[in-house]
Design a protein around this motif. Structure first.
Motif, mmCIF file in Angstrom:
data_model
loop_
_atom_site.group_PDB
_atom_site.id
_atom_site.type_symbol
_atom_site.label_atom_id
_atom_site.label_comp_id
_atom_site.label_asym_id
_atom_site.label_seq_id
_atom_site.Cartn_x
_atom_site.Cartn_y
_atom_site.Cartn_z
ATOM 1 N N LYS A 1 0.822 -1.210 0.000
ATOM 2 C CA LYS A 1 0.000 0.000 0.000
ATOM 3 C C LYS A 1 0.856 1.259 0.000
ATOM 4 N N GLY A 2 2.068 1.151 0.509
ATOM 5 C CA GLY A 2 2.942 2.318 0.543
ATOM 6 C C GLY A 2 3.321 2.837 -0.832
ATOM 7 N N GLN A 3 3.237 1.986 -1.861
ATOM 8 C CA GLN A 3 3.559 2.438 -3.208
ATOM 9 C C GLN A 3 2.621 3.560 -3.641
ATOM 10 N N SER A 4 1.320 3.326 -3.510
ATOM 11 C CA SER A 4 0.357 4.350 -3.918
ATOM 12 C C SER A 4 0.367 5.537 -2.957
ATOM 13 N N GLU A 5 0.569 5.285 -1.683
ATOM 14 C CA GLU A 5 0.598 6.390 -0.724
ATOM 15 C C GLU A 5 1.774 7.320 -0.984
ATOM 16 N N ALA A 6 2.924 6.755 -1.310
ATOM 17 C CA ALA A 6 4.083 7.597 -1.622
ATOM 18 C C ALA A 6 3.858 8.388 -2.902
ATOM 19 N N ALA A 7 3.210 7.766 -3.887
ATOM 20 C CA ALA A 7 2.943 8.470 -5.138
ATOM 21 C C ALA A 7 1.970 9.632 -4.925
ATOM 22 N N VAL A 8 0.945 9.402 -4.108
ATOM 23 C CA VAL A 8 -0.003 10.479 -3.803
ATOM 24 C C VAL A 8 0.688 11.583 -3.023
ATOM 25 N N ALA A 9 1.628 11.218 -2.160
ATOM 26 C CA ALA A 9 2.313 12.210 -1.345
ATOM 27 C C ALA A 9 3.160 13.168 -2.167
ATOM 28 N N ILE A 10 3.655 12.719 -3.302
ATOM 29 C CA ILE A 10 4.465 13.611 -4.137
ATOM 30 C C ILE A 10 3.614 14.350 -5.171
ATOM 31 N N GLY A 11 2.280 14.202 -5.086
ATOM 32 C CA GLY A 11 1.395 15.009 -5.907
ATOM 33 C C GLY A 11 0.852 14.348 -7.153
ATOM 34 N N LEU A 12 1.006 13.033 -7.323
ATOM 35 C CA LEU A 12 0.468 12.365 -8.502
ATOM 36 C C LEU A 12 -1.031 12.146 -8.353
#
Length: 298
Positions: free
Chosen positions: A168-179
């Motif tokens: 789940k951290g893959q999508s959370e990290a991507a959302v965190a950088i603004g994707l």
């Protein structure tokens, strides 16, 4: 030599494994000999029954090649349509929008629950009643339709499971950088899940190739197995014809799985490196910072 997952065998275990191997080899040889003698006693190994496949081209050009061509045509069309359709349905089932997720789930569960042969029969009836497709082309359309609807639903579940299997951290990290969500799916999740999904996808493609035989058995679609039945009526060599057809199916499916294994290995090797090439000085600096050495000089 032991490892984390395997303990080295002791003398008793080695003797036991050798004994089991010897028993298995003897049993396998006995079964092969029994099959051989049974076929020979019934005259199924006579040269006249196998001769059409090794001398002349009549059996190949009249029956086998046209049937194989129709099998590969139906399978290829079904694969080309079912793969992107399954990917779209699988991604749609993960949508945050209920009006997208619910219809996609209904479609997937509905067609996944119906036998593919029933879908082919419905396809023939629908094409006969509501279209102007000729009776000669109707079996091909029905076979492809049934294969697409069923296998797209199965592939959708494979895609959904492959994406959900990622941390789940893959999508959370991507959302965190603004994707945005579509960027997360397109740039982060799908590229990583493709390698994990590949074996299951290839297994389903093999199922597509084999399921074309259902059209020949029920819908008079002239695929490879149906052509073999016609050839048996002409030559009277049931065992020989089915053996040749089985070898052809094995060769086609083995080629498909071998290509998939090669592609999977290539994808995995490509992900082990970022592709960046460092100069010797840069590599030394990177190693220094990575180990924390050189702090006194700083």
């Amino acid at each position: 030599m032991s490892s984390l997952l395997y303990d080295a065998q002791g003398p008793r275990a080695k003797r036991r494994n050798v004994l089991f191997t010897a028993v298995f080899v003897v049993a396998l040889a006995a079964v092969v000999w029994w099959v051989y003698t049974s076929l020979d006693d019934k005259g199924q190994l006579e040269w006249n029954l196998w001769k059409p496949f090794f001398t002349g081209t009549e059996a190949w050009s009249t029956y086998i090649w046209p049937g194989l061509e129709n099998t590969l045509k139906a399978a290829a069309l079904a694969m080309v349509i079912a793969l992107p359709l399954g990917a779209v349905l699988g991604i749609a089932r993960l949508s945050d929008h209920r009006w997208i997720r619910v219809p996609a789930s209904v479609v997937v569960e509905f067609f996944r629950a119906i036998p593919v042969l029933v879908l082919m029969i419905f396809g023939v009836a629908l094409y006969a009643k509501y279209t102007n497709i000729s009776s000669d082309d109707r079996p091909l359309y029905a076979v492809v339709t049934g294969l697409v609807l069923y296998n797209a639903a199965v592939l959708a579940e494979i895609v959904r499971a492959g994406i959900l299997a990622l941390p789940k951290g893959q999508s959370e990290a991507a959302v965190a950088i603004g994707l945005r969500k579509n960027q997360v799916m397109r740039l982060i999740l799908l590229p990583q899940s493709v390698t994990a999904m590949l074996p299951a996808i290839v297994s389903q493609l093999v199922v597509i190739v084999k399921d074309t035989a259902l059209g020949g058995a029920v819908l008079t679609f002239p695929e490879l197995l149906s052509s073999a039945n016609t050839m048996i009526g002409y030559y009277g060599n049931t065992i020989a014809s089915f053996t040749v057809v089985a070898v052809i199916f094995i060769a086609v499916n083995f080629s498909l799985t071998s290509f998939a294994s090669w592609l999977e290995g290539r994808l995995r090797r490509g992900k082990k490196s970022t592709g960046a090439v460092l100069a010797p000085d840069d590599a030394a600096v990177a190693g220094t910072f990575g180990t924390g050495a050189g702090g006194a000089n700083a």
